[in-house]
Motif scaffolding. Sequence first.
Motif, PDB file in Angstrom:
ATOM      1  N   LEU A   1      -1.537   4.189   4.133  1.00 37.54           N
ATOM      2  CA  LEU A   1      -0.138   5.332   4.051  1.00 37.54           C
ATOM      3  C   LEU A   1       0.666   4.938   3.445  1.00 37.54           C
ATOM      4  CD1 LEU A   1      -2.868   8.081   4.547  1.00 37.54           C
ATOM      5  CD2 LEU A   1      -2.910   7.681   2.224  1.00 37.54           C
ATOM      6  N   CYS A   2       1.244   5.169   2.477  1.00 40.44           N
ATOM      7  CA  CYS A   2       3.370   4.740   2.263  1.00 40.44           C
ATOM      8  C   CYS A   2       3.845   5.595   2.810  1.00 40.44           C
ATOM      9  CB  CYS A   2       3.566   3.874   1.116  1.00 40.44           C
ATOM     10  SG  CYS A   2       2.148   2.802   0.838  1.00 40.44           S
ATOM     11  N   LYS A   3       5.157   6.078   2.924  1.00 37.84           N
ATOM     12  CA  LYS A   3       5.534   6.970   3.172  1.00 37.84           C
ATOM     13  C   LYS A   3       6.426   7.787   1.709  1.00 37.84           C
ATOM     14  CE  LYS A   3       8.135   7.789   7.169  1.00 37.84           C
ATOM     15  NZ  LYS A   3       9.239   7.734   8.625  1.00 37.84           N
ATOM     16  N   SER A   4       6.337   6.053   1.230  1.00 38.88           N
ATOM     17  CA  SER A   4       7.180   6.540  -0.438  1.00 38.88           C
ATOM     18  C   SER A   4       6.581   5.544  -1.676  1.00 38.88           C
ATOM     19  CB  SER A   4       8.841   7.076  -0.278  1.00 38.88           C
ATOM     20  OG  SER A   4       9.235   5.563  -0.375  1.00 38.88           O
ATOM     21  N   ALA A   5       6.981   5.852  -2.705  1.00 37.53           N
ATOM     22  CA  ALA A   5       7.308   4.725  -3.591  1.00 37.53           C
ATOM     23  C   ALA A   5       7.512   3.389  -3.203  1.00 37.53           C
ATOM     24  CB  ALA A   5       7.472   5.366  -4.702  1.00 37.53           C
ATOM     25  N   ARG A   6       8.451   3.430  -2.793  1.00 29.19           N
ATOM     26  CA  ARG A   6       9.008   1.934  -2.382  1.00 29.19           C
ATOM     27  C   ARG A   6       8.313   1.123  -1.448  1.00 29.19           C
ATOM     28  NH1 ARG A   6      13.888   1.901   2.097  1.00 29.19           N
ATOM     29  NH2 ARG A   6      12.827   3.458   3.666  1.00 29.19           N
TER      30      ARG A   6
ATOM     31  N   ARG B   1      -3.263  -4.201   9.167  1.00 31.19           N
ATOM     32  CA  ARG B   1      -2.251  -3.843  10.206  1.00 31.19           C
ATOM     33  C   ARG B   1      -1.324  -5.339  10.381  1.00 31.19           C
ATOM     34  NH1 ARG B   1      -3.226   0.587  12.124  1.00 31.19           N
ATOM     35  NH2 ARG B   1      -5.236   1.238  12.227  1.00 31.19           N
ATOM     36  N   ALA B   2      -2.089  -6.331  10.329  1.00 28.77           N
ATOM     37  CA  ALA B   2      -0.907  -7.572  10.255  1.00 28.77           C
ATOM     38  C   ALA B   2      -0.278  -7.727   8.844  1.00 28.77           C
ATOM     39  CB  ALA B   2      -2.024  -8.775  10.298  1.00 28.77           C
ATOM     40  N   LEU B   3      -0.395  -7.218   8.216  1.00 25.69           N
ATOM     41  CA  LEU B   3       0.029  -7.553   6.735  1.00 25.69           C
ATOM     42  C   LEU B   3       1.457  -6.752   6.397  1.00 25.69           C
ATOM     43  CD1 LEU B   3      -2.286  -7.880   3.671  1.00 25.69           C
ATOM     44  CD2 LEU B   3      -0.267  -9.846   4.322  1.00 25.69           C
ATOM     45  N   CYS B   4       1.080  -5.484   7.083  1.00 27.07           N
ATOM     46  CA  CYS B   4       1.782  -4.188   7.325  1.00 27.07           C
ATOM     47  C   CYS B   4       2.972  -4.497   8.016  1.00 27.07           C
ATOM     48  CB  CYS B   4       1.050  -3.226   7.736  1.00 27.07           C
ATOM     49  SG  CYS B   4       0.645  -1.931   6.294  1.00 27.07           S
ATOM     50  N   ALA B   5       2.481  -5.658   9.229  1.00 27.35           N
ATOM     51  CA  ALA B   5       3.636  -5.396  10.670  1.00 27.35           C
ATOM     52  C   ALA B   5       3.917  -6.987   9.424  1.00 27.35           C
ATOM     53  CB  ALA B   5       2.777  -6.183  11.648  1.00 27.35           C
ATOM     54  N   GLU B   6       3.776  -7.743   8.809  1.00 25.94           N
ATOM     55  CA  GLU B   6       4.644  -8.718   7.902  1.00 25.94           C
ATOM     56  C   GLU B   6       6.047  -7.975   7.192  1.00 25.94           C
ATOM     57  OE1 GLU B   6       2.366 -11.407   6.758  1.00 25.94           O
ATOM     58  OE2 GLU B   6       1.462 -11.778   8.610  1.00 25.94           O
ATOM     59  N   ALA B   7       4.993  -7.226   6.473  1.00 22.56           N
ATOM     60  CA  ALA B   7       6.076  -6.404   5.967  1.00 22.56           C
ATOM     61  C   ALA B   7       7.124  -5.860   6.031  1.00 22.56           C
ATOM     62  CB  ALA B   7       5.295  -5.679   4.441  1.00 22.56           C
ATOM     63  N   LEU B   8       6.723  -5.316   7.505  1.00 27.04           N
ATOM     64  CA  LEU B   8       7.614  -4.389   7.347  1.00 27.04           C
ATOM     65  C   LEU B   8       9.425  -5.399   8.465  1.00 27.04           C
ATOM     66  CD1 LEU B   8       6.091  -0.892   7.845  1.00 27.04           C
ATOM     67  CD2 LEU B   8       7.762  -1.586   6.090  1.00 27.04           C
ATOM     68  N   LEU B   9       8.455  -6.158   8.722  1.00 25.41           N
ATOM     69  CA  LEU B   9       9.671  -7.032   9.690  1.00 25.41           C
ATOM     70  C   LEU B   9      10.737  -6.543   9.926  1.00 25.41           C
ATOM     71  CD1 LEU B   9       8.960  -9.134  11.935  1.00 25.41           C
ATOM     72  CD2 LEU B   9       9.811 -10.726  10.620  1.00 25.41           C
ATOM     73  N   GLY B  10      10.870  -6.099  11.211  1.00 24.21           N
ATOM     74  CA  GLY B  10      12.778  -5.570  11.165  1.00 24.21           C
ATOM     75  C   GLY B  10      12.422  -4.278  10.753  1.00 24.21           C
ATOM     76  N   ARG B  11      11.982  -3.430  10.148  1.00 27.20           N
ATOM     77  CA  ARG B  11      12.132  -2.277   9.318  1.00 27.20           C
ATOM     78  C   ARG B  11      11.092  -1.552  10.417  1.00 27.20           C
ATOM     79  NH1 ARG B  11      12.817  -4.000   4.093  1.00 27.20           N
ATOM     80  NH2 ARG B  11      11.030  -6.149   4.866  1.00 27.20           N
ATOM     81  N   ASP B  12      11.549   0.044   9.602  1.00 24.25           N
ATOM     82  CA  ASP B  12      11.005   1.231  10.340  1.00 24.25           C
ATOM     83  C   ASP B  12       9.564   0.643  10.569  1.00 24.25           C
ATOM     84  OD1 ASP B  12       9.598   3.566  11.744  1.00 24.25           O
ATOM     85  OD2 ASP B  12      10.561   5.165  10.008  1.00 24.25           O
ATOM     86  N   GLU B  13       8.170   0.351  11.736  1.00 23.85           N
ATOM     87  CA  GLU B  13       6.467   0.577  11.151  1.00 23.85           C
ATOM     88  C   GLU B  13       6.302   1.835  10.839  1.00 23.85           C
ATOM     89  OE1 GLU B  13       5.429  -1.387  14.648  1.00 23.85           O
ATOM     90  OE2 GLU B  13       6.971  -3.025  14.599  1.00 23.85           O
ATOM     91  N   ALA B  14       7.035   2.582  10.703  1.00 25.28           N
ATOM     92  CA  ALA B  14       5.792   4.114  10.296  1.00 25.28           C
ATOM     93  C   ALA B  14       5.792   4.293   8.971  1.00 25.28           C
ATOM     94  CB  ALA B  14       7.005   5.058  11.467  1.00 25.28           C
ATOM     95  N   ARG B  15       7.158   3.245   8.495  1.00 30.87           N
ATOM     96  CA  ARG B  15       6.744   3.440   6.533  1.00 30.87           C
ATOM     97  C   ARG B  15       5.354   2.904   6.203  1.00 30.87           C
ATOM     98  NH1 ARG B  15      11.612  -0.255   4.832  1.00 30.87           N
ATOM     99  NH2 ARG B  15      10.714   0.588   3.225  1.00 30.87           N
ATOM    100  N   LEU B  16       4.035   2.724   6.851  1.00 29.39           N
ATOM    101  CA  LEU B  16       3.353   2.083   6.600  1.00 29.39           C
ATOM    102  C   LEU B  16       2.042   2.539   7.697  1.00 29.39           C
ATOM    103  CD1 LEU B  16       3.650  -1.199   4.852  1.00 29.39           C
ATOM    104  CD2 LEU B  16       3.541   0.706   3.448  1.00 29.39           C
TER     105      LEU B  16
END
Length: 330
Positions: free
Chosen positions: A105-110, A39-54
């Motif tokens: 789970l990821c929204k898409s391949a990106r 969860r921490a990794l996902c939050a870091e990867a999406l910093l400033g972006r839509d958290e629902a992507r991961l």
Amino acid sequence: MTGTTADQGERLEAAVAGSYAARRPLWYEAQRLVEAWLRALCAEALLGRDEARLDVVPGRIKEQDRTTAKLRRLIDAGDPWPPPGVPRELAVEAAVRDVVGLKVLCKSARDQTLFDEHLASQDRHAGIAVLLRKDYVTTPKPSGYRALHYELAVDVPGADEPVIVEVQVKTRLQDAWSELTHEDLYKPGGALRAGEFHQSIAETMANLLSEVDRLAGTLASEIEATLETPAPIEAAAAGQVAWQTPTTVQIVSTGPRFALAVDETGQRGLIRGQNVRSSAGAEGFVSVQDYLEVGMTLRVQAIEERAGVFFVPAESLVRLADRDRADEGA
């Protein structure tokens, strides 16, 4: 393992049962630690972006009978049992590496690529180390299965040796493929044997869903660029966008990045996250749904751009939670 087949089976079942009895509490703790880390990794990867992507899915411990069946298949395939140099209590998880498992789970391949690249940039953290990465996206399994797998070694308090945890990172469509193809029925040890027909259909479905994943990523990037690029004043002056008369709109739907609203004439438009941030006087990423809710009315300035109609709040916004607390204290 020597003796009759029946004796071997009994010893195997006893070994698995003993491992589960001795190690299960450590497995659950490892699962908890990895889930928090992911969860921490996902939050870091999406910093400033839509958290629902991961999305980190709560983990699971493989059912005991499934572990026994998988171990039996490994032995039948020639794997040594017990593994040489491995203590008895660790023998089962040393052979069956996915007894403890979690999923991202990821929204898409990106988004799958985003997570993979962010994980690759990390050093050993909080007693968690990546032992192995398996890329079934670049090289899918013959069945069509696609995912990224990671084997982690997790230091758990009270454990003499690290616990092995498997993490699967999939797009939502890659995950859906397993259910749509009834993969559990056909995988090794399943109830059915995969024939040529099933293999052909499953592989075709995997290829189609992979293409949809690619298109979804492209579309998401395009929408994201539209939502994040404000219309410059120069464009308005040049007539490339049209500023309309201020009006009142009602929120129809809302999410992390934007809200959909409709004005008194029935015209629909989007309220961008960046405009919500400006109107709220906030910094960094803001979730639009924290400020706007369905049914809420709002005074806005309407802008018509080439990409569509956008509403810019013409009044200050307050977080819904802060507004509710203020109402309760009034």
